[in-house]
Write a protein that holds these residues in place. Structure first.
Motif, short mmCIF file in Angstrom:
data_model
loop_
_atom_site.label_atom_id
_atom_site.label_comp_id
_atom_site.label_asym_id
_atom_site.label_seq_id
_atom_site.Cartn_x
_atom_site.Cartn_y
_atom_site.Cartn_z
N ARG A 92 81.55 26.76 10.03
CA ARG A 92 80.88 25.46 10.04
C ARG A 92 81.20 24.65 11.29
O ARG A 92 80.33 23.98 11.84
CB ARG A 92 81.24 24.64 8.79
N VAL A 93 82.46 24.67 11.71
CA VAL A 93 82.89 23.77 12.79
C VAL A 93 82.82 24.40 14.18
O VAL A 93 82.84 23.69 15.17
CB VAL A 93 84.32 23.24 12.55
N ASP A 94 82.73 25.73 14.25
CA ASP A 94 82.75 26.36 15.56
C ASP A 94 81.71 27.47 15.62
O ASP A 94 82.03 28.65 15.55
CB ASP A 94 84.15 26.91 15.86
N ARG A 95 80.45 27.07 15.77
CA ARG A 95 79.37 28.05 15.80
C ARG A 95 79.34 28.83 17.11
O ARG A 95 78.59 29.80 17.24
CB ARG A 95 78.02 27.33 15.63
N THR A 96 80.14 28.44 18.08
CA THR A 96 80.15 29.13 19.37
C THR A 96 81.08 30.34 19.35
O THR A 96 81.01 31.18 20.24
CB THR A 96 80.59 28.19 20.50
N ASN A 97 81.98 30.41 18.36
CA ASN A 97 82.94 31.51 18.32
C ASN A 97 82.40 32.61 17.42
O ASN A 97 82.46 32.54 16.19
CB ASN A 97 84.30 31.01 17.80
N LEU A 98 81.87 33.65 18.04
CA LEU A 98 81.24 34.73 17.28
C LEU A 98 82.23 35.48 16.40
O LEU A 98 81.83 36.05 15.38
CB LEU A 98 80.56 35.70 18.26
N THR A 99 83.50 35.51 16.79
CA THR A 99 84.48 36.26 16.01
C THR A 99 84.52 35.76 14.57
O THR A 99 84.52 36.56 13.62
CB THR A 99 85.88 36.15 16.64
N TYR A 100 84.55 34.45 14.38
CA TYR A 100 84.59 33.89 13.02
C TYR A 100 83.31 34.22 12.26
O TYR A 100 83.34 34.56 11.08
CB TYR A 100 84.77 32.37 13.08
N LEU A 101 82.17 34.10 12.93
CA LEU A 101 80.89 34.37 12.28
C LEU A 101 80.78 35.82 11.85
O LEU A 101 80.32 36.13 10.75
CB LEU A 101 79.73 34.00 13.22
N ILE A 102 81.22 36.72 12.73
CA ILE A 102 81.15 38.15 12.43
C ILE A 102 82.13 38.51 11.32
O ILE A 102 81.80 39.26 10.39
CB ILE A 102 81.42 38.97 13.70
N GLU A 103 83.35 37.96 11.39
CA GLU A 103 84.34 38.27 10.37
C GLU A 103 83.87 37.79 9.00
O GLU A 103 84.07 38.46 7.99
CB GLU A 103 85.69 37.64 10.71
N SER A 104 83.22 36.64 8.96
CA SER A 104 82.70 36.13 7.70
C SER A 104 81.66 37.08 7.11
O SER A 104 81.66 37.35 5.90
CB SER A 104 82.07 34.74 7.91
N LYS A 105 80.78 37.61 7.95
CA LYS A 105 79.77 38.57 7.49
C LYS A 105 80.43 39.87 7.03
O LYS A 105 80.05 40.45 5.99
CB LYS A 105 78.78 38.86 8.63
N ILE A 106 81.44 40.32 7.77
CA ILE A 106 82.16 41.55 7.39
C ILE A 106 82.81 41.38 6.02
O ILE A 106 82.74 42.27 5.16
CB ILE A 106 83.22 41.90 8.45
N LEU A 107 83.45 40.24 5.79
CA LEU A 107 84.11 39.98 4.51
C LEU A 107 83.12 40.03 3.35
O LEU A 107 83.44 40.49 2.26
CB LEU A 107 84.83 38.63 4.55
N ASP A 108 81.91 39.53 3.59
CA ASP A 108 80.89 39.54 2.54
C ASP A 108 80.44 40.95 2.20
O ASP A 108 80.14 41.26 1.04
CB ASP A 108 79.67 38.72 2.98
N GLU A 109 80.40 41.82 3.21
CA GLU A 109 79.80 43.14 3.04
C GLU A 109 80.79 44.26 2.74
O GLU A 109 80.39 45.31 2.22
CB GLU A 109 79.00 43.51 4.29
N LEU A 110 82.05 44.09 3.08
CA LEU A 110 83.01 45.20 2.99
C LEU A 110 83.05 45.93 1.65
O LEU A 110 83.12 47.17 1.62
CB LEU A 110 84.42 44.72 3.34
N PRO A 111 83.03 45.23 0.52
CA PRO A 111 83.11 45.96 -0.76
C PRO A 111 81.99 46.97 -0.99
O PRO A 111 82.15 47.90 -1.79
CB PRO A 111 83.05 44.83 -1.81
N VAL A 112 80.88 46.81 -0.28
CA VAL A 112 79.79 47.79 -0.42
C VAL A 112 79.65 48.63 0.84
O VAL A 112 78.67 49.35 1.01
CB VAL A 112 78.45 47.08 -0.74
N GLY A 113 80.64 48.54 1.72
CA GLY A 113 80.63 49.32 2.95
C GLY A 113 80.61 48.44 4.18
O GLY A 113 79.98 47.37 4.16
N ALA A 114 81.28 48.88 5.23
CA ALA A 114 81.34 48.08 6.45
C ALA A 114 79.95 47.96 7.07
O ALA A 114 79.25 48.95 7.25
CB ALA A 114 82.30 48.73 7.44
N PRO A 115 79.52 46.73 7.38
CA PRO A 115 78.19 46.56 8.00
C PRO A 115 78.18 47.13 9.41
O PRO A 115 79.19 47.12 10.11
CB PRO A 115 78.00 45.05 8.00
#
Length: 353
Positions: free
Chosen positions: A232-255
């Protein structure tokens, strides 16, 4: 025009307590420097760091020497950092806690970067302060730098015991003409000025000891909250955005990287280029995310090894075991046995009694 540099409004709590210790009116003092006391009620509120620095200057002149810097640190509690504070308190050891502060420093402020790294027998926690683009002046004053390093020491003592003393404190600024016995007594270690970095040096072995408050389940929960906050606070840092997506998807396989790029609205090539500019790549982010989550899960005895492997996106146990050996140099079961060793914990407790 200077960028707006700010810090978490939670700092109002220890600052207010330190002002009271001077027998000053905290509300009037805060308002004098355009700091709204009501901001403390906003968990994601921010206060201007320039105003905060001016307040520190005023209070130090009132108290004499640099006593206010240390008093603020003494009044610090991790809860003022919200989810980051709770993640720190539930970390496995002091080193992990300080690495977490370094990783999520953006939660605290946008005035500096923080790095925690090993150097020989020391854990070095370095504060890298940004500069104003127009004047080249450091965003943080010497008072704020000293107070922040003192806060790191206070935090460390709270996690592993009040008997912890740094090996050394280093400041880039010159020694003040006014001696400050309060600072010398608080740090209780050599303090060097005119150095190349602002840093706290800690004993590495002590920093690796298991902390009393470690709780892997709670730690994982607060890290997930931190990642949500960072997106929410740092949309310029892709690492946080990507890690958030990875956390959502990991239980069904790494995106795949292509799936993540599409989710973020980038072409695959554009995402790769942007990550390269930030000094990282998708493979490293995925690997680091899997490792961090795994080390939290492995410390929870009710979870089986195969279940953990599945939850972090591995299709079979063999692949998970290979990855874990690469991360930690041993099998997951060996790591868990060592972590849960009753004798290790008894020795740890006895060493602190």
């Amino acid at each position: 025009m200077n960028a707006y540099y700010s810090t978490l409004s939670g700092w109002i709590i220890p600052v207010t307590r330190a002002i009271k210790a001077l027998d000053l009116d905290p509300v009037e003092t805060l308002k004098r420097f355009d700091i709204d006391p009501a901001e403390v009620n906003n968990p994601e509120g921010r206060i201007c760091v320039e105003s905060l620095g001016n307040l520190f200057t005023y209070c130090n002149k009132y108290s004499g020497a640099r006593n206010f810097n240390i008093e603020v640190a003494k009044c610090f509690h991790p809860s003022i950092l919200h989810a980051l504070g709770y993640a720190v308190q539930s970390a496995f050891c002091l080193q992990e806690a300080l690495e977490r502060v370094s990783q999520y420093k953006r939660v605290v402020s946008n005035c500096s970067n923080m790095e925690a790294y090993e150097m020989r027998d020391h854990l070095v926690v370095e504060l890298v302060v940004y500069r104003y683009t127009d004047s080249g002046r450091l965003v943080l004053s010497a008072d704020l730098i000293e107070s922040f390093l003192a806060t790191l020491v206070q935090l460390s003592r709270g996690l592993v015991g009040g008997d912890l003393n740094p090996v050394k404190i280093e400041f880039t600024f010159d020694r003040s003409s006014d001696a400050c016995p309060t600072a010398m007594e608080f740090f209780n270690c050599p303090i060097e000025y005119g150095c190349e970095r602002n840093a706290v040096l800690l004993d590495l072995n002590q920093a690796k000891e298991r902390a009393f408050g470690n709780n892997p389940a709670i730690n994982q929960m607060h890290i997930e909250l931190l990642n949500q906050f960072m997106t929410r606070v740092d949309r310029t840092n892709l690492t946080y955005l990507i890690e958030s997506k990875i956390l959502d998807e990991l239980p069904v396989g790494a995106p795949s990287q292509a799936d993540v790029a599409k989710h973020l609205g980038y072409s695959l090539r554009n995402l790769q280029r942007k990550l390269s500019e930030q000094g990282t790549c998708y493979k490293d982010i995925l690997d680091n995310t899997r490792k961090r989550i795994t080390l939290n899960y492995i410390k929870q005895p009710h979870m089986s090894i195969s279940e953990i492997g599945y939850l972090v996106g591995f299709s079979n146990v063999a692949n998970f075991n290979r990855a874990f050996r690469r991360w930690e140099g041993c099998a997951p079961g060996e790591y868990r046995t060592k972590y849960l060793s009753t004798n290790d914990m008894v020795e740890h407790i006895q060493s602190r009694v």
